[in-house]
Scaffold this motif. Structure first.
Motif, PDB file in Angstrom:
ATOM      1  N   LYS A  39       0.828  -1.208   0.000  1.00 41.93           N
ATOM      2  CA  LYS A  39       0.000   0.000   0.000  1.00 41.93           C
ATOM      3  C   LYS A  39       0.863   1.258   0.000  1.00 41.93           C
ATOM      4  O   LYS A  39       1.669   1.458   0.892  1.00 41.93           O
ATOM      5  CB  LYS A  39      -0.896  -0.011   1.244  1.00 41.93           C
ATOM      6  CG  LYS A  39      -1.791   1.195   1.352  1.00 41.93           C
ATOM      7  CD  LYS A  39      -2.613   1.149   2.631  1.00 41.93           C
ATOM      8  CE  LYS A  39      -3.430   2.413   2.762  1.00 41.93           C
ATOM      9  NZ  LYS A  39      -4.111   2.484   4.039  1.00 41.93           N
ATOM     10  N   ALA A  40       0.659   2.101  -1.018  1.00 42.05           N
ATOM     11  CA  ALA A  40       1.379   3.372  -1.082  1.00 42.05           C
ATOM     12  C   ALA A  40       0.886   4.276   0.047  1.00 42.05           C
ATOM     13  O   ALA A  40      -0.315   4.420   0.258  1.00 42.05           O
ATOM     14  CB  ALA A  40       1.142   4.045  -2.432  1.00 42.05           C
ATOM     15  N   VAL A  59       4.495  -2.769   3.482  1.00 44.42           N
ATOM     16  CA  VAL A  59       4.609  -4.135   2.977  1.00 44.42           C
ATOM     17  C   VAL A  59       4.182  -5.192   4.000  1.00 44.42           C
ATOM     18  O   VAL A  59       4.085  -6.366   3.665  1.00 44.42           O
ATOM     19  CB  VAL A  59       6.036  -4.433   2.457  1.00 44.42           C
ATOM     20  CG1 VAL A  59       6.358  -3.551   1.251  1.00 44.42           C
ATOM     21  CG2 VAL A  59       7.081  -4.254   3.545  1.00 44.42           C
ATOM     22  N   SER A  60       3.928  -4.788   5.233  1.00 43.09           N
ATOM     23  CA  SER A  60       3.373  -5.673   6.259  1.00 43.09           C
ATOM     24  C   SER A  60       2.797  -4.774   7.346  1.00 43.09           C
ATOM     25  O   SER A  60       2.823  -3.551   7.217  1.00 43.09           O
ATOM     26  CB  SER A  60       4.437  -6.614   6.839  1.00 43.09           C
ATOM     27  OG  SER A  60       5.322  -5.910   7.677  1.00 43.09           O
ATOM     28  N   ASP A  61       2.307  -5.368   8.422  1.00 42.27           N
ATOM     29  CA  ASP A  61       1.701  -4.553   9.481  1.00 42.27           C
ATOM     30  C   ASP A  61       2.655  -3.487  10.011  1.00 42.27           C
ATOM     31  O   ASP A  61       2.243  -2.379  10.312  1.00 42.27           O
ATOM     32  CB  ASP A  61       1.234  -5.442  10.640  1.00 42.27           C
ATOM     33  CG  ASP A  61      -0.007  -6.246  10.277  1.00 42.27           C
ATOM     34  OD1 ASP A  61      -0.717  -5.859   9.321  1.00 42.27           O
ATOM     35  OD2 ASP A  61      -0.260  -7.261  10.943  1.00 42.27           O
ATOM     36  N   ALA A  62       3.942  -3.824  10.118  1.00 48.58           N
ATOM     37  CA  ALA A  62       4.891  -2.891  10.722  1.00 48.58           C
ATOM     38  C   ALA A  62       6.057  -2.520   9.818  1.00 48.58           C
ATOM     39  O   ALA A  62       6.884  -1.698  10.198  1.00 48.58           O
ATOM     40  CB  ALA A  62       5.435  -3.490  12.019  1.00 48.58           C
ATOM     41  N   ASP A  63       6.143  -3.111   8.629  1.00 49.30           N
ATOM     42  CA  ASP A  63       7.307  -2.890   7.771  1.00 49.30           C
ATOM     43  C   ASP A  63       6.956  -2.067   6.540  1.00 49.30           C
ATOM     44  O   ASP A  63       5.869  -2.183   5.978  1.00 49.30           O
ATOM     45  CB  ASP A  63       7.898  -4.232   7.323  1.00 49.30           C
ATOM     46  CG  ASP A  63       8.434  -5.039   8.489  1.00 49.30           C
ATOM     47  OD1 ASP A  63       9.084  -4.450   9.374  1.00 49.30           O
ATOM     48  OD2 ASP A  63       8.201  -6.265   8.515  1.00 49.30           O
ATOM     49  N   TYR A  64       7.936  -1.272   6.123  1.00 46.86           N
ATOM     50  CA  TYR A  64       7.774  -0.377   4.983  1.00 46.86           C
ATOM     51  C   TYR A  64       8.989  -0.492   4.076  1.00 46.86           C
ATOM     52  O   TYR A  64      10.067  -0.902   4.515  1.00 46.86           O
ATOM     53  CB  TYR A  64       7.622   1.076   5.464  1.00 46.86           C
ATOM     54  CG  TYR A  64       6.350   1.277   6.252  1.00 46.86           C
ATOM     55  CD1 TYR A  64       5.223   1.810   5.656  1.00 46.86           C
ATOM     56  CD2 TYR A  64       6.266   0.894   7.588  1.00 46.86           C
ATOM     57  CE1 TYR A  64       4.042   1.973   6.367  1.00 46.86           C
ATOM     58  CE2 TYR A  64       5.092   1.045   8.306  1.00 46.86           C
ATOM     59  CZ  TYR A  64       3.990   1.588   7.687  1.00 46.86           C
ATOM     60  OH  TYR A  64       2.810   1.728   8.382  1.00 46.86           O
ATOM     61  N   THR A  87      14.587  -1.456   1.816  1.00 48.33           N
ATOM     62  CA  THR A  87      13.701  -2.187   2.723  1.00 48.33           C
ATOM     63  C   THR A  87      14.093  -1.892   4.163  1.00 48.33           C
ATOM     64  O   THR A  87      15.068  -1.192   4.415  1.00 48.33           O
ATOM     65  CB  THR A  87      13.760  -3.701   2.440  1.00 48.33           C
ATOM     66  OG1 THR A  87      15.115  -4.140   2.579  1.00 48.33           O
ATOM     67  CG2 THR A  87      13.249  -4.030   1.035  1.00 48.33           C
ATOM     68  N   GLY A  88      13.327  -2.430   5.110  1.00 46.46           N
ATOM     69  CA  GLY A  88      13.641  -2.234   6.523  1.00 46.46           C
ATOM     70  C   GLY A  88      13.302  -0.841   7.016  1.00 46.46           C
ATOM     71  O   GLY A  88      13.881  -0.367   7.992  1.00 46.46           O
ATOM     72  N   LYS A  89      12.383  -0.178   6.350  1.00 41.64           N
ATOM     73  CA  LYS A  89      11.988   1.175   6.733  1.00 41.64           C
ATOM     74  C   LYS A  89      10.811   1.128   7.710  1.00 41.64           C
ATOM     75  O   LYS A  89      10.096   0.135   7.790  1.00 41.64           O
ATOM     76  CB  LYS A  89      11.586   1.979   5.493  1.00 41.64           C
ATOM     77  CG  LYS A  89      12.726   2.198   4.514  1.00 41.64           C
ATOM     78  CD  LYS A  89      13.770   3.102   5.127  1.00 41.64           C
ATOM     79  CE  LYS A  89      14.862   3.458   4.156  1.00 41.64           C
ATOM     80  NZ  LYS A  89      15.815   4.392   4.732  1.00 41.64           N
ATOM     81  N   THR A  90      10.605   2.245   8.420  1.00 37.17           N
ATOM     82  CA  THR A  90       9.454   2.381   9.316  1.00 37.17           C
ATOM     83  C   THR A  90       8.515   3.424   8.733  1.00 37.17           C
ATOM     84  O   THR A  90       8.858   4.148   7.803  1.00 37.17           O
ATOM     85  CB  THR A  90       9.885   2.838  10.724  1.00 37.17           C
ATOM     86  OG1 THR A  90      10.357   4.193  10.631  1.00 37.17           O
ATOM     87  CG2 THR A  90      10.957   1.944  11.310  1.00 37.17           C
ATOM     88  N   ARG A  91       7.324   3.520   9.308  1.00 40.82           N
ATOM     89  CA  ARG A  91       6.360   4.506   8.839  1.00 40.82           C
ATOM     90  C   ARG A  91       6.912   5.931   8.981  1.00 40.82           C
ATOM     91  O   ARG A  91       6.588   6.814   8.202  1.00 40.82           O
ATOM     92  CB  ARG A  91       5.040   4.353   9.598  1.00 40.82           C
ATOM     93  CG  ARG A  91       3.946   5.286   9.077  1.00 40.82           C
ATOM     94  CD  ARG A  91       2.605   5.054   9.756  1.00 40.82           C
ATOM     95  NE  ARG A  91       1.610   5.925   9.179  1.00 40.82           N
ATOM     96  CZ  ARG A  91       0.789   5.591   8.195  1.00 40.82           C
ATOM     97  NH1 ARG A  91       0.838   4.382   7.679  1.00 40.82           N
ATOM     98  NH2 ARG A  91      -0.099   6.453   7.723  1.00 40.82           N
ATOM     99  N   ASP A  92       7.755   6.151   9.985  1.00 41.02           N
ATOM    100  CA  ASP A  92       8.260   7.494  10.254  1.00 41.02           C
ATOM    101  C   ASP A  92       9.548   7.856   9.515  1.00 41.02           C
ATOM    102  O   ASP A  92       9.972   9.017   9.571  1.00 41.02           O
ATOM    103  CB  ASP A  92       8.480   7.666  11.766  1.00 41.02           C
ATOM    104  CG  ASP A  92       7.182   7.573  12.550  1.00 41.02           C
ATOM    105  OD1 ASP A  92       6.127   7.967  12.002  1.00 41.02           O
ATOM    106  OD2 ASP A  92       7.220   7.104  13.691  1.00 41.02           O
TER     107      ASP A  92
END
Length: 98
Positions: A39-40, A59-64, A87-92
């Motif tokens: 989801k963008a 890309v998952s509940d907690a991963d971006y 990869t390995g990013k957070t929402r913030d």
């Protein structure tokens, strides 16, 4: 916005989600993994000889992931291309040039 510079971060639009949907198979192939969530969330643009999109994708509940997607000029009649990703990013995590 100045040509070559990055725009401000904006909330993802249906158009940006459509671009993300189009490059999802390229991302999954490079990661050798399938994602149920893709989801963008937000994006920035950079005008070059086309447009670079820097897109934050859940890309998952907690991963971006951050995607860099190139969209060529309309007259070239080519779909978007996944240029790079992180990869390995957070929402913030802020979207930056990469």
């Amino acid at each position: 916005m100045m040509p070559g510079g990055l725009s401000e971060t904006k909330p993802a639009t249906p158009e940006v989600q459509h671009i993300v949907n189009q490059v999802k198979p390229q991302f999954e192939s490079r990661e050798n993994k399938t994602y149920n969530i893709f989801k963008a969330i937000a994006y920035k643009t950079q005008v070059v000889a086309g447009i670079n999109y820097f897109i934050k994708v859940q890309v998952s509940d907690a991963d971006y992931a951050h995607l860099r997607v190139f969209q060529s000029l309309p007259q070239e009649d080519q779909g978007p291309s996944l240029v790079s990703f992180q990869t390995g990013k957070t929402r913030d995590d802020p979207l930056t040039y990469f």
